[in-house]
Enzyme design. Structure first.
Site, short mmCIF file in Angstrom:
data_model
loop_
_atom_site.label_atom_id
_atom_site.label_comp_id
_atom_site.label_asym_id
_atom_site.label_seq_id
_atom_site.Cartn_x
_atom_site.Cartn_y
_atom_site.Cartn_z
N HIS A 98 78.12 61.90 59.02
CA HIS A 98 77.64 63.24 58.77
C HIS A 98 76.41 63.62 59.71
CE1 HIS A 98 79.99 62.37 54.94
NE2 HIS A 98 79.94 63.54 54.92
N GLU A 128 91.14 69.81 56.57
CA GLU A 128 90.66 70.48 57.90
C GLU A 128 91.90 70.68 58.80
OE1 GLU A 128 89.16 68.12 56.30
OE2 GLU A 128 87.11 68.80 56.07
#
Lengths: 365, 335
Positions: free
Chosen positions: B141, B72
C-alpha cells in the site's frame, strides 16, 4: 430489429447473405494468408456464422458489440464493409484502422463495433463499460460482449459480468463455445457441464442454445435484449458451435480428428438454414448458387481493393496515439515527414494520387 | 517562471489542503459536465478511504459518485469501454499498488484502443490513484507506479506537488480526451497551499512549474519532494541559491523548462519517490544530457527509493524513503 428481422423473408435472406459473406471472406482470408499476402495471424470464424449473425439480427444498428480475436464474423454480422476489412488485414491505409490494427483489432466504434481483441477475455469489461454509458445517458441501446469458451476461465470476465449484474446494466454476454480453447478441449478447461451455468453465480439468466441455428441464437438474444432494455440487467447466452478451422491458420490440429469435424459439418449453419428457406419456398437452389457466386465475386473484389490499396505513409505510425500529440512523439512524426516521402514496399508509385474517397474515417484525419 | 505560473498568480486564490483542492476539482467538473462521473471502491457513501471524495455522494447522488465492487479489472475495463462510448468516467484506484490486478485493461485496452483503431476511439478517462510511503502501510500500500504509466505508450501521467497543481491537473485530466493518470501522494493530502478559485483554472498537462527561482542548482522534484525540496532550498539560502521545479507532468514532460533551468544553473538533482533504477529519474537525466550536456558543471544526482519495497517498521521506512535531507546531501555533493 435492425436490418435483419428473421420474422420476415427479407430479413432471412439478409441473414443468409451475411453468413455466406462471412464464410467467403474468411475462406479468402485464409487463402491469402497462406499465400503470404497477409501479415501476422488470422483466426477464422468459419462454422460459427450463425452465432454472430443470429446475435446481430437481434440487435439494433446502434447497439454495441465487443468482439474477440476471432472477430471477422462479428464485423460482417454488424454490417461492416468487407472491402475495408480486407484492406485492414492487408495493413493498408484504407483499412478500418488505417493499417494499425489488422485482423485481431478491426474496429469501428461509430458503427457500434468496439473492436476485435487480441486478449482472451478482455472484451466483456469493455461491453460492461458501453452498457454503463448507455445506462448513464439513458439511451435505448444494449452492449454485447462476445467471448470464447476459453475466456470463461478468465477472472476479468466474471468481474465484468458481476459489475453489469450488480448495476443492472443493459449488457449481454455471448459465450461462443466452439469446443476448444486454442488447442485444449472445453471439458479439460472447465468443471461445469454447461458454460452458461456460470451465470448462476451472478444470479442472472444463463442459457445454452444451438449455435449452429441462426434462428435459435437470434431468439435467445432477442429475449436478452428485451430484458436488458427493461432494466432487468444482463443475460449470459452460451451458443454451442464449432470451429471448422484450427485456432489460427497454420494450426496443424493434432488435438482432434476428421470424424469430429465432419460430424459438426453435417449440421452446417449455412446449409441447414438454406435448406429451411428452400423448404419454405423462399429460395430455390439456383437462387442460392447465384447468391453464393455473387458474394464470392464481392469478396474477390474486396481482395483486389486491398491489394491495390495504398500502404500507409511512414509518418502515420505516429498518428492516433493521443487526441493531442505530445512533443515526445511529434518530433518523430516531423522527422518521418521530412525524410520519408515515399510509400514502402509493395505500394503503388508515389506519384499516383491517393484516394481517400469513401474510406471509413477518412474525414476524421 | 512559466506563463502558467504567472497566470495562476493573477487569479484569486484560497488556501486549502491538497485533499480539498482535488475534491474541489471533482466538484467543479461534476457541475460543469453531466457526462463526468466518479467510480471506485468506497468512494460514495463512505467518502473514500483517503477521504478525497468526501460528501460528493450526498451532493451528486449514487449515479454520479458510484461505489464499485472490489474488482479493479472489471471497473477499469468498464471505464475504458464507457470512455469509448460517450461518457467521461473518473476512476479512483484506491492504492496504485492495486494497478497490478487491472493492468490488462490499462495496458492493452485503455492505452491502445485509439491507436489500434486508427484514431476511431476516444478515450476520455481519468484515473486518480494514491502513491507513496510514510504512513506505515507496508509494501502493498505504499508503492509508486508512475514510472510504469509514464513508460507505457498511450497513457499520460501527472504527479502534482502542490495544492494548486493538484486541482489544476485533476481538472485538466478530466477535460482531456486522452487517458490521464493523476498520482496523488498520500503524505501531502494535508499540505496546504494557495489554490486559484476560478472554475476555469486548469494546469496544462505537459507544463512544469518553477516553484522557486535560483542560480546555483536545479532540483526537479515531484509530489511530496516538491515541498521538501523547497524547504531545503530555503534552509540553504545564502550558501546555495537553488531553483526548484515541480515537474507536475511526467508524460508528457516539460523538457524545455527543465533544460532552460539547467542551462542557467549547470547543476541538476532529480528528486522523485519512485525506485531509482530504470525509471523517472533516468528519463529526466537522459533528456537533460541530450539537450544540455555542455551546460552541466557537475554530475547529475538522483534522489529516490533505493530499489527496495517500502517496509512496514517506521525506522526501516524512514531509512528508505527519500526526503529533504537527501535532497540537501545531493545538492551539497555538486555545489
Amino acid at each position: 430489429m435492425g436490418e435483419i428481422n428473421l420474422q420476415t423473408p427479407e430479413g432471412r435472406a439478409e441473414a443468409l447473405r451475411r453468413m455466406l459473406t462471412i464464410r467467403a471472406f474468411d475462406s479468402e482470408a485464409g487463402d491469402r494468408f497462406a499465400d503470404g499476402e497477409i501479415p501476422g495471424f488470422v483466426h477464422l470464424y468459419i462454422g460459427e456464422e450463425a452465432v454472430g449473425v443470429g446475435t446481430c439480427a437481434a440487435l439494433e444498428d446502434d447497439d454495441y458489440i465487443a468482439s474477440t480475436h476471432r472477430g471477422h464474423g462479428h464485423c460482417i454480422a454488424k454490417g461492416l464493409d468487407p472491402k475495408y476489412m480486407m484492406a485492414e488485414l492487408y495493413g493498408k491505409a484504407e483499412g478500418y484502422c488505417n493499417g494499425k490494427g489488422g485482423s485481431m483489432h478491426i474496429a469501428d466504434v461509430d458503427a457500434g463495433m468496439l473492436g476485435a481483441n487480441g486478449i482472451v477475455g478482455a472484451g466483456p469489461p469493455l461491453a460492461t463499460g458501453a452498457a454503463l454509458s448507455i445506462d448513464y445517458q439513458d439511451r435505448d441501446q444494449v452492449a454485447v460482449g462476445f467471448l470464447g469458451d476459453g475466456a470463461v476461465a478468465q477472472g476479468q470476465v466474471h468481474e465484468a459480468i458481476n459489475l453489469a449484474a450488480t448495476w443492472d446494466l443493459p449488457a449481454i454476454f455471448v459465450v461462443e463455445n466452439n469446443q476448444y480453447g486454442e488447442a485444449t478441449p472445453v471439458d479439460k478447461q472447465h468443471n461445469v457441464d454447461n458454460l452458461s451455468d456460470t451465470a448462476q453465480a451472478h444470479d442472472i439468466p444463463g442459457l445454452t442454445v444451438d449455435g449452429m441455428d441462426v434462428t435459435a441464437v437470434a431468439e435467445a438474444i432477442g429475449e436478452a435484449r428485451a430484458r436488458a432494455r427493461n432494466g432487468d440487467g444482463p443475460t449470459l447466452v452460451e451458443a454451442e458451435t464449432y470451429r471448422y478451422r484450427g485456432h489460427y491458420e497454420g494450426d496443424e490440429e493434432p488435438y482432434r480428428d476428421d470424424e469430429e469435424i465432419e460430424r459438426w459439418q453435417d449440421r452446417d449453419p449455412i446449409e441447414s438454414f438454406r435448406d429451411r428457406l428452400i423448404d419454405r419456398g423462399e429460395l430455390t437452389a439456383e437462387e442460392f448458387d447465384e447468391l453464393e457466386a455473387e458474394i464470392e465475386a464481392e469478396i474477390e473484389a474486396a481482395v483486389e481493393y486491398a491489394q491495390e490499396a495504398d500502404e500507409p505513409m511512414p509518418d502515420e505510425a505516429y498518428d492516433d496515439m493521443f487526441a493531442e500529440t505530445p512533443p515526445e512523439i511529434e518530433r518523430f512524426a516531423t522527422a518521418a515527414r521530412t525524410d520519408g516521402g515515399e510509400r514502402t514496399a509493395s505500394s503503388r508509385s508515389s506519384s499516383e494520387p491517393r484516394s481517400d474517397g469513401g474510406r471509413p474515417g477518412g474525414d476524421r484525419r | 517562471m512559466t506563463a502558467q505560473t504567472e497566470a495562476e498568480l493573477e487569479t484569486e486564490t484560497e488556501t486549502m489542503t491538497v485533499r480539498e483542492a482535488i475534491r474541489q476539482a471533482l466538484r467543479e467538473e461534476l457541475d460543469r459536465d453531466e457526462d463526468v462521473y466518479l467510480m471506485g471502491e468506497d468512494i460514495g457513501l463512505f467518502g473514500g478511504v483517503l477521504e478525497v471524495t468526501g460528501d460528493l455522494y450526498e451532493e451528486f447522488g449514487e449515479e454520479r459518485v458510484r461505489d464499485t465492487p472490489i474488482s479493479e479489472a472489471g471497473f477499469m475495463g468498464a471505464a475504458t469501454g464507457a470512455a469509448a462510448t460517450g461518457t467521461r468516467p473518473v476512476v479512483e484506484l484506491m492504492f496504485s499498488d492495486f494497478a497490478g490486478v487491472s493492468m490488462e485493461q490499462i495496458m492493452n485496452q485503455m492505452a491502445k484502443m485509439r491507436y489500434m483503431f486508427g484514431g476511431k476511439a476516444e478515450m476520455p478517462v481519468t484515473v486518480r490513484t494514491t502513491e507513496g510511503g510514510g504512513m506505515g502501510a507496508a509494501s502493498q500500500h505504499s508503492g509508486t507506479i508512475h514510472t510504469w504509466i509514464g513508460h507505457f505508450p498511450g497513457l499520460k501521467a501527472v504527479t502534482p506537488g502542490t495544492a494548486a497543481a493538484a486541482k489544476g491537473l485533476t481538472k485538466a485530466a478530466i477535460r482531456s480526451d486522452d487517458p490521464v493518470f493523476v498520482f496523488e501522494n498520500k503524505m501531502i493530502y494535508e499540505q496546504k497551499g494557495a489554490v486559484p478559485t476560478d472554475e476555469e483554472f486548469t494546469v496544462p498537462i505537459g507544463e512544469a512549474a518553477v516553484e522557486r527561482e535560483g542560480e546555483d542548482a536545479t532540483v526537479v522534484a515531484t509530489q511530496r519532494l516538491v515541498g521538501e525540496s523547497l524547504q531545503t532550498a530555503e534552509s540553504l539560502a545564502g550558501d546555495v541559491d537553488t531553483e526548484v521545479i515541480d515537474a507536475r507532468s511526467l508524460y508528457p514532460l516539460d523538457t524545455e523548462t527543465i533544460v532552460e533551468s539547467v542551462r542557467k544553473t549547470g547543476r541538476l538533482i532529480v528528486a522523485d519517490e519512485s525506485p531509482l533504477s530504470y525509471g523517472t529519474h533516468a528519463e529526466i537525466v537522459a533528456r537533460v544530457q541530450e539537450e544540455a550536456f555542455f551546460s552541466l558543471d557537475a554530475p547529475i544526482q538522483r534522489v529516490g527509493t533505493p530499489d527496495t519495497h517500502v517496509p512496514f517498521s517506521p525506522p526501516l521506512e524512514q531509512e528508505v524513503l527519500p526526503d529533504g535531507d537527501d535532497v540537501r546531501e545531493a545538492i551539497e555533493r555538486v555545489t
